[in-house]
Every structure is written in C-alpha cells, then in structure tokens.
Design an enzyme around this catalytic site. Structure first.
Site, PDB file in Angstrom:
ATOM      1  N   GLU A  57       0.827  -1.201   0.000  1.00 31.03           N
ATOM      2  CA  GLU A  57       0.000   0.000   0.000  1.00 31.03           C
ATOM      3  C   GLU A  57       0.862   1.252   0.000  1.00 31.03           C
ATOM      4  O   GLU A  57       1.922   1.279   0.637  1.00 31.03           O
ATOM      5  CB  GLU A  57      -0.849   0.035   1.269  1.00 31.03           C
ATOM      6  CG  GLU A  57      -1.847  -1.077   1.371  1.00 31.03           C
ATOM      7  CD  GLU A  57      -2.645  -1.011   2.663  1.00 31.03           C
ATOM      8  OE1 GLU A  57      -2.463  -0.056   3.443  1.00 31.03           O
ATOM      9  OE2 GLU A  57      -3.448  -1.927   2.880  1.00 31.03           O
ATOM     10  N   GLU A  60       8.495  -2.104   9.062  1.00 27.39           N
ATOM     11  CA  GLU A  60       9.360  -1.407  10.010  1.00 27.39           C
ATOM     12  C   GLU A  60      10.649  -1.033   9.253  1.00 27.39           C
ATOM     13  O   GLU A  60      11.456  -1.912   8.923  1.00 27.39           O
ATOM     14  CB  GLU A  60       9.663  -2.340  11.195  1.00 27.39           C
ATOM     15  CG  GLU A  60      10.800  -1.902  12.107  1.00 27.39           C
ATOM     16  CD  GLU A  60      10.678  -0.473  12.601  1.00 27.39           C
ATOM     17  OE1 GLU A  60       9.748  -0.181  13.366  1.00 27.39           O
ATOM     18  OE2 GLU A  60      11.533   0.364  12.215  1.00 27.39           O
ATOM     19  N   CYS A  91      -2.778   1.685   8.205  1.00 29.75           N
ATOM     20  CA  CYS A  91      -1.710   0.870   7.635  1.00 29.75           C
ATOM     21  C   CYS A  91      -2.124  -0.593   7.458  1.00 29.75           C
ATOM     22  O   CYS A  91      -2.454  -1.272   8.413  1.00 29.75           O
ATOM     23  CB  CYS A  91      -0.554   1.030   8.613  1.00 29.75           C
ATOM     24  SG  CYS A  91       0.726  -0.161   8.608  1.00 29.75           S
TER      25      CYS A  91
HETATM   26  S1  SF4 Z   1       2.608  -0.164  13.140  1.00 34.23           S
HETATM   27 FE1  SF4 Z   1       2.316  -1.922  11.816  1.00 34.23          FE
HETATM   28  S2  SF4 Z   1       3.749  -1.607  10.156  1.00 34.23           S
HETATM   29 FE2  SF4 Z   1       4.388  -0.212  11.805  1.00 34.23          FE
HETATM   30  S3  SF4 Z   1       5.912  -1.393  13.006  1.00 34.23           S
HETATM   31 FE3  SF4 Z   1       3.927  -1.772  13.965  1.00 34.23          FE
HETATM   32  S4  SF4 Z   1       3.181  -3.660  12.998  1.00 34.23           S
HETATM   33 FE4  SF4 Z   1       4.818  -2.840  11.692  1.00 34.23          FE
END
Ligand code: SF4
Length: 370
Positions: free
Chosen positions: A91, A167, A340
């Site tokens: 995305e 990440e 997200c």
């Molecule tokens: S918010 Fe979602 S994408 Fe961001 S580090 Fe945490 S699990 Fe991963």
C-alpha cells in the site's frame, strides 16, 4: 525475481551501458528516463536505441509495481494497492496536508512487529521490499499527483514518510539505498527536509539510526509511557524500552538538527489515561521532541476503540501544560481503510487467502498510523 534497474546505486548508471558496448552518455539518458521522467516501460525510453534497451531487458526489469486498486477518501486522501512481480501487494497513500501532499510509503510486505493497533501486523512479515520497489512507489505517486494535483496546493511538491507497511529499521539497506536515490541530483532530487522515517523502535535497529547518511526526520511510535505499558501495545520481544528509544531519538535529533516526533496512538482505556499522559510529559519535557496525538484508526474486526474526543483533548492538555508541543492528527482517509495495511488485508480476505493469526498475546493495539 530479476533485479530492477531502480535497485542499482546511481553511481553504476554511467557504466551500465558503456560496459555493454554502448556510448557512455546512454547511461545518463537511461537515468533521465528512470528518475526524471518516471518511465516504467522500455517503450517510453524513445531516444534510447532499441539494442541498448534489449541488452538491459535481458537482465533487468524496468517496473516492479503495477496498480491494482485505488480508493479516494472524502478528505481527498488517495490510497493505492500495488501488485509486486511475485504477486504480493503493498500500500501507498497520498495525503493532502496543509501546504503539500504527503506520500506515505511502505518498506516491507507485512511486518514482524505485531503492534496491536495495526492491520499490517496481522499477517506477519512476508518479505522486505527492494530499494527499487521503494523508489518506484514514490515515482508512481508523483506521477499520479502530477496528473491530478490538489487544487489547494500551489505546486506539486510532496513530502515522503515511511509510515506505511513495514518497520523501516528492519529493512535498512534498502531504505537507505532508496534515500540515496531520493536526494541525489541524478535521482529524484528531493530535499532531505521533506523525508521522514517512522519506527516502532526495534532494539537491533536503533543503533543503525547513527549510520544514516542523510539527516532525515524521525518519528517514533512509542505505544506506552513506561516499558510495561509499551509492551502491552507493542508486544514483540526485542523491542527497546522507553528510555532506550528516547535516548536514541535524542541522539538523532542532535545529529540531524531536527525535532523528533513521538507518534502516540490514542486507544480507549489503553493509552488515553491521565497517568500515561503525565508520565509521558515528564519524560519528554525539555527534550527535542514534539508529540502527534493520533486517535486510533479502528479496524473492522478488532474490539479496540479510539479514545473519545474529551480524552484526546485532556491528554493534549497535560502535555502542553508541561511545555511539550502536542498536535492532534486525525488519520487521512478514515473512510477508505487508510490505516496501515487495511486495504491489503481486505483484498486478501476477498481473494480468500488465509492470513495466519498472530499469537493470542499480540492481538489488538497501535503503530505508525498515519
Ligand atoms: S505499526 Fe504496523 S507496520 Fe508499523 S511497526 Fe507496527 S506492525 Fe509494523
């Protein structure tokens, strides 16, 4: 998968065609098509001899993404789902901000970090994106914006934030390579002031902040004002504690000369109470931090709820009274699954692809939500 041309470091372009028997200036032409003209097909590179294109096409792909889905929210947010060459999806989002558009891009397919508030976390990590796949997201969004600019913005400038899936500190070689392409004159020629990385603070990744070649902005998703609260929201073992994260963030602020943003997702009865606000205020006061307060972008199938407006305002008040700058940021495109990972997840569910369930103790909380 074959490499993408955009996976290559920029200093390899001058030799790329010369080493295949073509004139040296053809390498510069190639880079021009790739990075200035946003070319995603060989046919688009009209002044590059067919033989040169054929030589490269035998080894490289010129595009790694193809548009699969686009949703437009009532606030103008545009959310894109791109198919990768191996069938996975990522995305990317264009968000209309006050002065410019912000491109929210992904660094991984899925994510290993298991933040409880995040849809991406549900399927775990599938794979890292390559440098070229990261760069191509920005270029595809740039082309979309050029074709249909926001009328309220006087220009087509944009910011880039790594706040989509993944990440970034878990995929740092590709992320730093992409940063090189973003800021290079022969790349996308972006100002580093327009680029922001967002991290949830994995312990193994924090020291690498000191190796970044460009003074990008930094956002830290904290999840809790003390280690126990943080662990409940961001339960992956190996996540650095609050002191450690803030020390690394402060060091980045000193190196980059930029205030670090603390992203705080406000979840009802989890992260919105006065005690957390006061602890957070004590930890941040007098340091180079500002706070973005983000009411939870609720997921369809999760019981976690956003904090009430009254709690959001009360939380902000505690921080401000302690002298900590705090802004409330409502996620763009709340009506189009802009949290997200939600669009990808819906698509997977629609296609009846079974997603693995996360462990029972990792269901539910927050992250780098935009
Ligand atoms: S918010 Fe979602 S994408 Fe961001 S580090 Fe945490 S699990 Fe991963």
């Amino acid at each position: 998968m074959r490499p993408l041309l955009r996976d290559l470091p920029l200093d390899q372009f001058p030799d790329l065609l010369r080493s295949r028997g073509h004139a040296a200036y053809r390498g510069r032409q190639l880079a021009h098509w790739l990075f200035e003209q946003d070319a995603f097909t060989w046919d688009a590179m009209s002044n590059l001899p067919r033989a040169a294109r054929d030589d490269l096409a035998a080894e490289f792909d010129v595009a790694g993404l193809s548009p699969l889905e686009k949703l437009v929210g009532s606030d103008g947010t545009r959310k894109y789902l791109f198919a990768l060459r191996d069938g996975h999806t990522v995305e990317s989002v264009i968000i209309p901000m006050e002065a410019h558009a912000t491109f929210c891009i992904s660094s991984q397919v899925g994510c290993a970090m298991a933040c409880r508030f995040c849809a991406t976390a549900r399927g775990g990590l599938v794979r890292d994106l390559t440098r070229g796949e990261i760069v191509e997201q920005v270029q595809r969004l740039r082309r979309e914006l050029a074709a249909d600019p926001f009328p309220q913005h006087g220009d087509r400038q944009f910011n880039v934030v790594f706040m989509g899936m993944g990440e970034p500190l878990d995929n740092l070689p590709a992320v730093t390579g992409a940063l090189d392409t973003f800021v290079a004159e022969t790349g996308l020629a972006m100002s580093v002031r327009r680029i922001q990385i967002s991290t949830s603070g994995p312990r193994h990744g924090l020291p690498q902040l000191g190796t970044l070649r460009h003074p990008v902005g930094l956002t830290i998703s904290l999840g809790g004002a003390d280690d126990a609260a943080r662990r409940k929201v961001m339960p992956v073992s190996g996540r650095a504690g609050v002191d450690e994260v803030l020390a690394a963030a402060e060091a980045h602020a000193a190196r980059s000369g930029r205030t670090v943003t603390i992203a705080w997702v406000l979840i009802a009865d989890r992260t919105d109470d006065a005690a957390q606000a006061e602890t957070l205020a004590r930890r941040l006061a007098g340091r180079p931090f500002k706070v973005n307060l983000i009411p939870l972008n609720e997921l369809d199938d999760d019981p976690l709820r956003s904090a009430s407006n009254a709690r959001v305002l009360a939380f902000q008040d505690v921080l401000r009274r302690a002298g900590v700058p705090a802004t409330i940021r409502v996620s763009g495109g709340r009506d189009i699954a802009a949290a997200c990972g939600q669009l990808r997840r819906r698509r997977l569910q629609r296609d009846a692809v079974a997603l693995p369930e996360p462990p029972a103790d990792t269901r539910g909380d927050e992250s780098h939500q935009t």
